[in-house]
Motif scaffolding. Structure first.
Motif, short mmCIF file in Angstrom:
data_model
loop_
_atom_site.label_atom_id
_atom_site.label_comp_id
_atom_site.label_asym_id
_atom_site.label_seq_id
_atom_site.Cartn_x
_atom_site.Cartn_y
_atom_site.Cartn_z
N PRO A 183 0.83 -1.20 0.00
CA PRO A 183 0.00 0.00 0.00
C PRO A 183 0.87 1.25 0.00
CG PRO A 183 0.11 -0.95 2.21
CD PRO A 183 0.81 -1.92 1.29
N PRO A 184 0.29 2.38 -0.43
CA PRO A 184 -1.09 2.55 -0.88
C PRO A 184 -1.27 2.16 -2.35
CG PRO A 184 0.03 4.66 -0.89
CD PRO A 184 1.00 3.68 -0.32
N GLN A 185 -2.43 1.56 -2.65
CA GLN A 185 -2.81 1.24 -4.03
C GLN A 185 -4.15 1.92 -4.29
OE1 GLN A 185 -0.98 -0.42 -6.24
NE2 GLN A 185 0.65 -1.03 -4.82
N ILE A 186 -4.31 2.51 -5.47
CA ILE A 186 -5.47 3.37 -5.75
C ILE A 186 -6.25 2.80 -6.93
CG2 ILE A 186 -6.21 5.73 -6.25
CD1 ILE A 186 -3.39 6.59 -5.25
N PHE A 187 -7.58 2.73 -6.75
CA PHE A 187 -8.49 2.23 -7.80
C PHE A 187 -9.63 3.22 -7.99
CE2 PHE A 187 -6.33 -1.53 -6.38
CZ PHE A 187 -6.32 -2.40 -7.45
N ASN A 188 -10.17 3.26 -9.20
CA ASN A 188 -11.43 3.94 -9.48
C ASN A 188 -12.45 2.83 -9.74
OD1 ASN A 188 -13.67 5.22 -10.61
ND2 ASN A 188 -12.43 6.79 -11.60
N GLU A 189 -13.30 2.58 -8.74
CA GLU A 189 -14.16 1.39 -8.76
C GLU A 189 -13.26 0.16 -8.91
OE1 GLU A 189 -17.20 1.24 -7.99
OE2 GLU A 189 -18.00 3.25 -8.27
N ASP A 190 -13.40 -0.59 -10.01
CA ASP A 190 -12.56 -1.77 -10.23
C ASP A 190 -11.38 -1.49 -11.17
OD1 ASP A 190 -14.34 -3.14 -8.63
OD2 ASP A 190 -15.47 -3.99 -10.30
N SER A 191 -11.26 -0.25 -11.62
CA SER A 191 -10.19 0.10 -12.56
C SER A 191 -8.96 0.55 -11.77
CB SER A 191 -10.64 1.22 -13.50
OG SER A 191 -11.74 0.79 -14.27
N TYR A 192 -7.82 -0.04 -12.09
CA TYR A 192 -6.58 0.28 -11.38
C TYR A 192 -6.05 1.63 -11.85
CZ TYR A 192 -1.82 -0.24 -9.58
OH TYR A 192 -0.62 -0.05 -8.93
N CYS A 193 -5.75 2.53 -10.89
CA CYS A 193 -5.17 3.84 -11.20
C CYS A 193 -3.65 3.79 -11.08
CB CYS A 193 -5.74 4.91 -10.28
SG CYS A 193 -7.53 5.15 -10.43
N GLY A 194 -3.15 3.26 -9.93
CA GLY A 194 -1.71 3.19 -9.75
C GLY A 194 -1.32 3.14 -8.29
N ASP A 195 0.00 3.13 -8.06
CA ASP A 195 0.53 3.11 -6.70
C ASP A 195 0.99 4.51 -6.32
OD1 ASP A 195 2.71 3.43 -8.27
OD2 ASP A 195 3.71 1.56 -7.70
N TYR A 196 1.78 4.60 -5.26
CA TYR A 196 2.20 5.92 -4.80
C TYR A 196 3.09 6.62 -5.82
CZ TYR A 196 4.47 9.63 -2.23
OH TYR A 196 4.95 10.85 -1.84
N ASP A 197 3.99 5.88 -6.46
CA ASP A 197 4.92 6.51 -7.38
C ASP A 197 4.19 7.17 -8.56
OD1 ASP A 197 7.09 5.77 -5.85
OD2 ASP A 197 7.41 3.88 -6.93
N THR A 198 3.23 6.47 -9.14
CA THR A 198 2.49 7.05 -10.26
C THR A 198 1.59 8.19 -9.79
OG1 THR A 198 0.87 5.25 -9.99
CG2 THR A 198 2.52 5.01 -11.72
N PHE A 199 1.06 8.07 -8.56
CA PHE A 199 0.27 9.16 -7.99
C PHE A 199 1.14 10.40 -7.80
CE2 PHE A 199 -0.80 11.52 -4.14
CZ PHE A 199 -2.09 11.94 -4.42
N PHE A 200 2.36 10.21 -7.30
CA PHE A 200 3.27 11.32 -7.08
C PHE A 200 3.61 12.01 -8.40
CE2 PHE A 200 7.54 13.11 -6.76
CZ PHE A 200 7.41 13.92 -5.64
N ASP A 201 3.87 11.22 -9.45
CA ASP A 201 4.18 11.80 -10.76
C ASP A 201 3.00 12.64 -11.28
OD1 ASP A 201 6.65 10.61 -10.72
OD2 ASP A 201 6.04 8.87 -11.92
#
Length: 246
Positions: free
Chosen positions: A66-84
């Motif tokens: 963690p943290p792992q981020i989803f929009n409903e069942d669609s994968y958004c990304g982890d912390y690194d992609t969120f940070f970018d």
């Protein structure tokens, strides 16, 4: 659409706790509705997260942290992609959400539209056609300009009318040249703003690069420790189940 953030409430990793707080704090600052899902106290959440993180996004040991981020069942990304995405002002696109009007991300999207199409977004209607409300001389809309000129010449109207018509034509030509010059000037202005923003972003990235490298080394070590802790927890669960079965 519900944004799901998978967290570990009882993680022993300082880096993981910091990343979780960063994600949650930023979403709350943007007033984005999200659902925190604890994987430390809920085995079902943990298994769902592990199964739905794409294989290519999982670490070498196959256990996403963690943290792992989803929009409903669609994968958004982890912390690194969120940070970018946060650094690039594209968090709403990262989350699969439309940016609110007036937000920095919406403004940047409008600028990109202007640069790409060479026109103002407000000059097009919802169907992508040129806006009918754009100012057009009355004579051109009615198709009467040339007809009136010919009629005036045939009826032998005086030289005053011809002079007035000549001045009108010159005014229209000047308006056309002015309108033609506005688009390139605005494009250059937008490009200059984007260049300045890119330069500032690169300076910030250079400043943060050293810290990020150290954090990545600490994270790798802590991820290995977390994996060992998770394996020990799983072994404890299996031992407990065996004892209960006996």
């Amino acid at each position: 659409m519900v944004i799901k953030v998978f967290l570990a409430s009882s993680s022993g990793s300082t880096a993981i706790k910091k990343k979780q707080q960063d994600v949650v704090g930023f979403l709350e600052a943007l007033k984005v509705d999200y659902a925190p899902l604890d994987i430390a106290c809920n085995e079902e959440n943990r298994m769902w997260m592990r199964e739905n993180v794409p294989v290519e996004k999982k670490p070498s040991n196959g256990i996403p942290l963690p943290p792992q981020i989803f929009n409903e069942d669609s994968y958004c990304g982890d912390y690194d992609t969120f940070f970018d995405a946060k650094e690039d002002n594209t968090v709403y696109a990262f989350l699969g959400l439309p940016p609110p009007p007036g937000s920095k991300e919406a403004v940047e999207a409008d600028k990109a539209h202007i640069v790409e199409n060479g026109t103002h977004a407000e000059e097009t209607n919802a169907e992508g056609n040129l806006d009918d409300s754009a100012e057009v001389p009355v004579e051109e809309r009615n198709g009467d300009a040339h007809g009136e000129e010919e009629q005036a010449q045939e009826e032998g109207e005086g030289g005053e009318e011809e002079v007035a018509e000549g001045e009108t034509a010159d005014d229209e030509a000047m308006e056309g040249e002015t309108a033609g010059d506005e688009a390139p000037a605005e494009e250059e202005e937008v490009a200059a703003e984007e260049t300045d923003e890119q330069a500032r972003a690169e300076e910030e990235e250079d400043q943060e690069g050293a810290d990020d490298d150290r954090e990545e080394e600490d994270l790798q070590s802590e991820e290995e420790e977390e994996a060992e802790v998770q394996e020990e927890e799983e072994e404890d669960v299996e031992e407990t189940q065996e004892e209960e079965a006996e």
